[in-house]
Write a protein that holds these residues in place. Structure first.
Motif, mmCIF file in Angstrom:
data_model
loop_
_atom_site.group_PDB
_atom_site.id
_atom_site.type_symbol
_atom_site.label_atom_id
_atom_site.label_comp_id
_atom_site.label_asym_id
_atom_site.label_seq_id
_atom_site.Cartn_x
_atom_site.Cartn_y
_atom_site.Cartn_z
ATOM 1 N N THR A 298 0.869 -1.181 0.000
ATOM 2 C CA THR A 298 0.000 0.000 0.000
ATOM 3 C C THR A 298 0.904 1.228 0.000
ATOM 4 O O THR A 298 1.703 1.419 0.919
ATOM 5 C CB THR A 298 -0.907 0.003 1.244
ATOM 6 O OG1 THR A 298 -0.120 -0.209 2.426
ATOM 7 C CG2 THR A 298 -1.942 -1.094 1.147
ATOM 8 N N MET A 299 0.785 2.026 -1.039
ATOM 9 C CA MET A 299 1.699 3.152 -1.260
ATOM 10 C C MET A 299 1.007 4.484 -0.961
ATOM 11 O O MET A 299 -0.222 4.598 -0.977
ATOM 12 C CB MET A 299 2.197 3.154 -2.708
ATOM 13 C CG MET A 299 2.827 1.856 -3.175
ATOM 14 S SD MET A 299 4.417 1.488 -2.420
ATOM 15 C CE MET A 299 5.455 2.725 -3.219
ATOM 16 N N GLY A 300 1.811 5.477 -0.712
ATOM 17 C CA GLY A 300 1.314 6.828 -0.508
ATOM 18 C C GLY A 300 2.431 7.823 -0.766
ATOM 19 O O GLY A 300 3.606 7.453 -0.812
ATOM 20 N N GLU A 301 2.053 9.056 -0.970
ATOM 21 C CA GLU A 301 3.060 10.105 -1.197
ATOM 22 C C GLU A 301 3.209 10.916 0.077
ATOM 23 O O GLU A 301 2.250 11.489 0.587
ATOM 24 C CB GLU A 301 2.644 11.006 -2.354
ATOM 25 C CG GLU A 301 3.755 11.974 -2.766
ATOM 26 C CD GLU A 301 3.470 12.644 -4.090
ATOM 27 O OE1 GLU A 301 3.836 12.072 -5.143
ATOM 28 O OE2 GLU A 301 2.871 13.730 -4.080
ATOM 29 N N ILE A 302 4.420 10.947 0.580
ATOM 30 C CA ILE A 302 4.713 11.700 1.790
ATOM 31 C C ILE A 302 5.409 13.005 1.388
ATOM 32 O O ILE A 302 6.128 13.049 0.382
ATOM 33 C CB ILE A 302 5.603 10.858 2.736
ATOM 34 C CG1 ILE A 302 5.724 11.531 4.093
ATOM 35 C CG2 ILE A 302 6.959 10.567 2.131
ATOM 36 C CD1 ILE A 302 6.398 10.655 5.128
ATOM 37 N N TYR A 303 5.140 14.073 2.132
ATOM 38 C CA TYR A 303 5.739 15.359 1.761
ATOM 39 C C TYR A 303 6.267 16.094 2.991
ATOM 40 O O TYR A 303 5.844 15.850 4.117
ATOM 41 C CB TYR A 303 4.723 16.246 1.027
ATOM 42 C CG TYR A 303 3.611 16.785 1.909
ATOM 43 C CD1 TYR A 303 3.764 18.010 2.578
ATOM 44 C CD2 TYR A 303 2.424 16.087 2.077
ATOM 45 C CE1 TYR A 303 2.754 18.504 3.391
ATOM 46 C CE2 TYR A 303 1.418 16.575 2.888
ATOM 47 C CZ TYR A 303 1.586 17.790 3.541
ATOM 48 O OH TYR A 303 0.595 18.268 4.350
ATOM 49 N N ALA A 304 7.196 16.974 2.729
ATOM 50 C CA ALA A 304 7.712 17.886 3.749
ATOM 51 C C ALA A 304 7.921 19.229 3.071
ATOM 52 O O ALA A 304 8.088 19.304 1.848
ATOM 53 C CB ALA A 304 9.024 17.367 4.336
ATOM 54 N N ASN A 305 7.923 20.299 3.843
ATOM 55 C CA ASN A 305 8.072 21.631 3.262
ATOM 56 C C ASN A 305 8.983 22.502 4.139
ATOM 57 O O ASN A 305 8.532 23.475 4.746
ATOM 58 C CB ASN A 305 6.691 22.285 3.103
ATOM 59 C CG ASN A 305 6.734 23.531 2.236
ATOM 60 O OD1 ASN A 305 7.661 23.714 1.441
ATOM 61 N ND2 ASN A 305 5.742 24.394 2.379
#
Length: 399
Positions: free
Chosen positions: A184-191
Motif C-alpha cells: 500500500t503506497m502513498g506520497e509523503i511530503y515535507a516543506n
C-alpha cells in the motif's frame, strides 16, 4: 490485699498513657517506613530514567560511529553535473539545463506538479538518514523500486509430498497455494523553509540542511504509518491488520496473533515469555521487542523467580540492552501500557514487514508563498506490506 477503684483508675491511666505512647511511636515508625519508601521509589524512578537516557545515548553514539564509516557514492560526470545544477536551483532558483541533466542522471520519476528529482547521492543519503531516524526502518526490510507500485508472490503451502519406493510410480503433487501481496503506497511530503539570505551564504550547507530537515519530517510521519497506518493514501501498518488469538496453524494469512496479558492495562514477565514462545523457532533468530520508553521503564523492574532482572544493559560497543535475551527497539509510536492497548510487539520484523521506496525524491522550490522564506516542497512515494503474518506477535493488555 484489697484493690479499690483508685488503683484501677491509676492502671487505666497508665494503660492509656502507654497506648498513646505506642500510637505515637507506631505512627512515627509507619511514617518513617512511608518516607523511606517514598525516597526509595523516587530514587528508583530517577535511576530508571537515567538508565533509559544512557541506553538511548549509547545507541545514538553507535549510530554516529556507523554513519562516519559509511562509504561515499562514486559519481560520474553526468551525476556531478546534475548535482551542481540541482544545488544552483536550490540556492538561486536557476533551472537552466536541469531537466536534461536529470534525464542523463538516469532519474526515472516524473511529476505533474513540477519540481526536480534530487541527485542520486542525496536520495541515498536521505534513505540512510531515515533509517537512522525511524525505528521501523531500522528493524524492517527495505527495497527501492523504479515503478509506482510493488507486488510480491508468496507461497501459502499446499504442495503435496510423500514417500515412495525406488521403483514406485511418482504421483503428481498438489499445486501450491500462492498469494499476491501488494504494497500500500502513498506520497509523503515535507516543506522545510529557509531565508534567501541563508541560501546566498556560501558557508550554508544546502545539501546537509535539506536532507536533515526532510529526513526528520519524513521519519516522524512514515514511522507512524508503518506501525499504525490505515492504508488510505499511506502504508498499512502492522497494527492495522486483523489481530486474533488464533495460533499459526489455525490463522488465515494476513492476520496477526495477539496474546492477552490477563490483566487490563498490566502485564508480567510470564506474559513476555509466552509472547516469545508463541513465535516459531525459525523466526526467533533475529527477533526483538518493540515498545515505548515508558513501557520499557516498567519491564526494567521485572524479575524472574530467582530474583534476576529480566532486562540487562548492553555494556559493550554494538551490544544492545536486552530483555530475556532479545533486543529492544524503542518506538514512541507504539501504544502506551493502558487497558486493551497493544503495548508490546515481538518478532522478526525483517521477515515480517517490508518498506518499499520508489526511487527519486522530488523538490519544488517556492519563493512566493511565505516571503521572505523560500519553501522546498519535497515529495517521496513510499509504502509498506506485511510479508509474513507469522513473524510478528502482539501483547494486548486485556483480561
Amino acid at each position: 490485699m484489697a484493690i479499690d477503684e483508685k488503683d484501677i483508675g491509676e492502671v487505666a491511666k497508665e494503660l492509656k498513657g502507654a497506648f498513646e505512647d505506642f500510637k505515637k511511636s507506631n505512627d512515627k515508625e509507619l511514617e518513617a517506613i512511608k518516607s523511606e519508601k517514598r525516597m526509595l521509589e523516587e530514587k528508583t524512578d530517577k535511576l530508571n530514567e537515567k538508565l533509559g537516557e544512557l541506553d538511548s545515548l549509547k545507541e545514538e553514539l553507535e549510530k554516529e560511529i556507523k554513519a562516519a564509516k559509511r562509504p561515499g557514492v562514486a559519481a560520474g560526470a553526468e551525476v556531478d553535473a546534475h548535482k551542481t545544477a540541482f544545488y544552483q536551483f536550490m540556492r538561486k532558483g536557476m533551472e537552466d539545463g536541469l531537466t536534461e541533466l536529470e534525464v542523463k542522471a538516469v532519474q526515472t520519476t516524473t511529476s505533474p506538479d513540477g519540481g526536480y528529482a534530487v541527485p542520486e547521492e542525496l536520495d541515498r543519503t536521505l534513505l540512510e538518514l531515515l533509517k537512522d531516524e525511524s525505528p521501523m526502518r531500522s528493524v524492517c526490510s527495505q527495497i527501492t523500486v523504479g515503478s509506482p507500485d510493488y507486488k510480491k508472490l508468496v507461497n501459502l503451502g499446499g504442495s503435496g509430498s510423500g514417500w515412495v519406493g525406488e521403483t514406485d510410480l511418482r504421483p503428481a503433487t498438489g499445486t501450491p497455494t500462492l498469494a499476491q501481496l501488494q504494497a500500500t503506497m502513498g506520497e509523503i511530503y515535507a516543506n522545510p523553509q529557509a531565508t534567501q539570505t541563508s541560501l546566498d551564504d556560501v558557508f550554508f550547507n544546502v545539501e546537509n540542511w535539506i536532507s536533515t530537515e526532510v529526513a526528520r519530517e519524513f521519519a516522524e510521519k512514515e514511522g507512524q504509518a508503518f506501525l499504525l497506518g490505515d492504508g488510505v493514501k499511506k502504508p498499512k501498518g502492522i497494527l492495522a491488520h486483523t489481530l486474533t488469538d488464533e495460533v499459526d496453524k489455525e490463522r488465515d494469512f494476513g492476520k496477526i496473533q495477539k496474546i492477552n496479558s490477563g490483566l487490563a492495562g498490566g502485564f508480567s514477565g510470564d506474559n513476555l515469555i509466552d509472547l516469545i514462545y508463541s513465535l516459531k523457532k525459525g523466526h526467533r533468530n533475529g527477533a526483538l521487542f518493540m515498545m515505548t520508553n515508558l513501557t520499557q521503564a516498567k519491564v526494567r523492574k521485572f524479575k524472574d523467580s530467582e530474583g534476576n532482572y529480566l532486562w540487562q544493559p548492553g555494556l559493550q560497543l554494538g551490544q544492545p540492552s536486552t530483555l530475556l535475551g532479545y533486543g529492544i527497539e524503542e518506538n514512541e509510536d507504539m501504544p502506551e501500557a493502558v487497558a486493551d492497548a497493544n503495548a508490546v510487539l515481538f518478532g522478526n520484523f525483517k521477515r515480517g514487514y517490508l518498506i518499499v521506496d520508489r526511487m527519486g525524491t522530488r523538490v519544488l522550490r517556492d519563493p512566493y508563498t511565505n516571503k521572505p522564506y523560500v519553501g522546498f516542497y519535497t515529495t517521496k512515494r513510499t509504502g509498506g506490506m506485511l510479508l509474513d503474518s507469522n513473524a510478528i506477535k502482539v501483547l494486548t493488555l486485556a483480561a
